[in-house]
Scaffold this active site. Sequence first.
Site, PDB file in Angstrom:
ATOM      1  N   THR A  98       0.828  -1.202   0.000  1.00  0.00           N
ATOM      2  CA  THR A  98       0.000   0.000   0.000  1.00  0.00           C
ATOM      3  C   THR A  98       0.865   1.256   0.000  1.00  0.00           C
ATOM      4  O   THR A  98       1.956   1.247   0.556  1.00  0.00           O
ATOM      5  CB  THR A  98      -0.866  -0.035   1.272  1.00  0.00           C
ATOM      6  OG1 THR A  98      -1.833  -1.055   1.089  1.00  0.00           O
ATOM      7  CG2 THR A  98      -1.550   1.259   1.569  1.00  0.00           C
ATOM      8  N   ARG A 126     -14.133  -7.566  -0.005  1.00  0.00           N
ATOM      9  CA  ARG A 126     -13.446  -7.178   1.239  1.00  0.00           C
ATOM     10  C   ARG A 126     -12.890  -5.744   1.132  1.00  0.00           C
ATOM     11  O   ARG A 126     -12.321  -5.354   0.125  1.00  0.00           O
ATOM     12  CB  ARG A 126     -12.310  -8.169   1.489  1.00  0.00           C
ATOM     13  CG  ARG A 126     -11.447  -7.847   2.713  1.00  0.00           C
ATOM     14  CD  ARG A 126     -10.198  -7.089   2.329  1.00  0.00           C
ATOM     15  NE  ARG A 126      -9.266  -6.974   3.445  1.00  0.00           N
ATOM     16  CZ  ARG A 126      -8.203  -6.184   3.429  1.00  0.00           C
ATOM     17  NH1 ARG A 126      -7.932  -5.437   2.384  1.00  0.00           N
ATOM     18  NH2 ARG A 126      -7.405  -6.112   4.465  1.00  0.00           N
ATOM     19  N   GLY A 152     -10.377  -3.084   3.276  1.00  0.00           N
ATOM     20  CA  GLY A 152      -9.416  -2.995   4.379  1.00  0.00           C
ATOM     21  C   GLY A 152      -9.476  -1.643   5.067  1.00  0.00           C
ATOM     22  O   GLY A 152     -10.458  -0.902   4.974  1.00  0.00           O
ATOM     23  N   ASP A 153      -8.397  -1.306   5.751  1.00  0.00           N
ATOM     24  CA  ASP A 153      -8.347  -0.058   6.519  1.00  0.00           C
ATOM     25  C   ASP A 153      -8.078   1.171   5.650  1.00  0.00           C
ATOM     26  O   ASP A 153      -8.391   2.293   6.034  1.00  0.00           O
ATOM     27  CB  ASP A 153      -7.222  -0.146   7.562  1.00  0.00           C
ATOM     28  CG  ASP A 153      -5.852  -0.310   6.888  1.00  0.00           C
ATOM     29  OD1 ASP A 153      -5.725  -1.179   5.993  1.00  0.00           O
ATOM     30  OD2 ASP A 153      -4.914   0.430   7.238  1.00  0.00           O
ATOM     31  N   THR A 161      -0.121   1.444   6.760  1.00  0.00           N
ATOM     32  CA  THR A 161       0.028   0.270   5.890  1.00  0.00           C
ATOM     33  C   THR A 161       0.212  -0.955   6.773  1.00  0.00           C
ATOM     34  O   THR A 161       0.943  -0.916   7.757  1.00  0.00           O
ATOM     35  CB  THR A 161       1.232   0.387   4.938  1.00  0.00           C
ATOM     36  OG1 THR A 161       1.426  -0.893   4.311  1.00  0.00           O
ATOM     37  CG2 THR A 161       2.513   0.793   5.635  1.00  0.00           C
ATOM     38  N   GLY A 162      -0.472  -2.039   6.412  1.00  0.00           N
ATOM     39  CA  GLY A 162      -0.349  -3.252   7.211  1.00  0.00           C
ATOM     40  C   GLY A 162      -1.590  -4.100   7.079  1.00  0.00           C
ATOM     41  O   GLY A 162      -2.389  -3.906   6.150  1.00  0.00           O
ATOM     42  N   GLY A 219      -4.925  -4.833   7.286  1.00  0.00           N
ATOM     43  CA  GLY A 219      -6.013  -3.881   7.434  1.00  0.00           C
ATOM     44  C   GLY A 219      -7.053  -4.217   8.486  1.00  0.00           C
ATOM     45  O   GLY A 219      -7.562  -3.334   9.184  1.00  0.00           O
TER      46      GLY A 219
HETATM   47  N1  ASP Z   1      -3.661  -2.049   4.636  1.00  0.00           N
HETATM   48  C1  ASP Z   1      -3.905  -2.689   3.366  1.00  0.00           C
HETATM   49  C2  ASP Z   1      -5.164  -3.508   3.446  1.00  0.00           C
HETATM   50  O1  ASP Z   1      -5.390  -4.135   4.441  1.00  0.00           O
HETATM   51  C3  ASP Z   1      -2.790  -3.586   2.936  1.00  0.00           C
HETATM   52  C4  ASP Z   1      -1.452  -2.920   2.865  1.00  0.00           C
HETATM   53  O2  ASP Z   1      -1.136  -2.050   3.691  1.00  0.00           O
HETATM   54  O3  ASP Z   1      -0.687  -3.287   1.966  1.00  0.00           O
HETATM   55  O4  ASP Z   1      -5.884  -3.540   2.476  1.00  0.00           O
END
Ligand code: ASP
Length: 314
Positions: free
Chosen positions: A181, A209, A211-212, A232-233, A235
């Site tokens: 991300t 789905r 994410g965050d 980023t992480g 989510g």
């Molecule tokens: N945070 C993103 C998600 O969960 C993934 C990412 O940070 O690469 O969609």
Amino acid sequence: MNYAIAIHGGAGTIVPEDMTPELEKAYKTALDEALNSGYRLLAEGASAQKAVAAATISMENSPLFNAGKGSVFTHTGGHEMDAAIMCGHDLSAGCVAGVSNVVNPVLLAEAVMEKSNHVFLSGLGAEAFALKEGLRLAPPDYFYVPFRYNQWKAVRDTNTYALDHNVQAADGLLKDKKFGTVGAVACDQLGNIAAATSTGGMTNKQYNRIGDTPVIGSGCYANNQTCAISSTGHGELFIRVIAAYDVSCLMEYKGCTLQEAMEEVVMRKLVNIGGEGGMIGMDASGNIAMIFNSAGMYRASQKNDGEKYIAIYR
Ligand code: ASP
């Protein structure tokens, strides 16, 4: 007045032996270009909003990152991208989720913020709005990158979703976890701050789905009184701890500095529930923090009175 920008291109377990000198150079060059595109605007007196959008667009256009071109594949073999942008001076925000044909999802999030009466659009409605606003659209093959396709092929017959860059080792454990991300935070010459985040989500994600990343308060948040944050992480975990807004609350209600608040959220609250990842933050004085609980995070920053910083590992 100080001005500054920080960007990230994802956090995770970036295994050093999988990183060739050429690939590392390519990532650093892409980060440098994204940083410059935002910093140049700030130096010219543009708003933090325009700077974070420009830096994010630069990474969305690079196939190296999991956002825009280069987004990961969903369970059904397509792309569903999410993005958000927020301005700290008036708490204005725009977000989109599950768009498959928009070249720069962050521009669509900005259009939602500026040209609709809404904050959050998803799926077909968001795509219809992109068409109406004349944003650049592209067919699926524009978003196709062989490396992402191979990642997806390895897990598409399972019910699990994988974090970007996961590599299945011989023992069945996921060895290399990287979240690709992208995002940016900036402080402009007027002392206004802004944040933006954009992603393809997670490989093999199912059932529309989300994410965050597009969720205000989790993956993205900005408030001139406290901070601008781009996460980023994993989510699901960032949503559960309301990660970005929690940093703001710790600053507002508990008097923490940006660094202290981000450490509390990333190194304690997220770690306690198994939430891997990181975030970049900026306050209205141009102070920057970049914190991650994973092995690495693609990141870069520049302040008007300081050196350029570009790094991947700790
Ligand atoms: N945070 C993103 C998600 O969960 C993934 C990412 O940070 O690469 O969609």
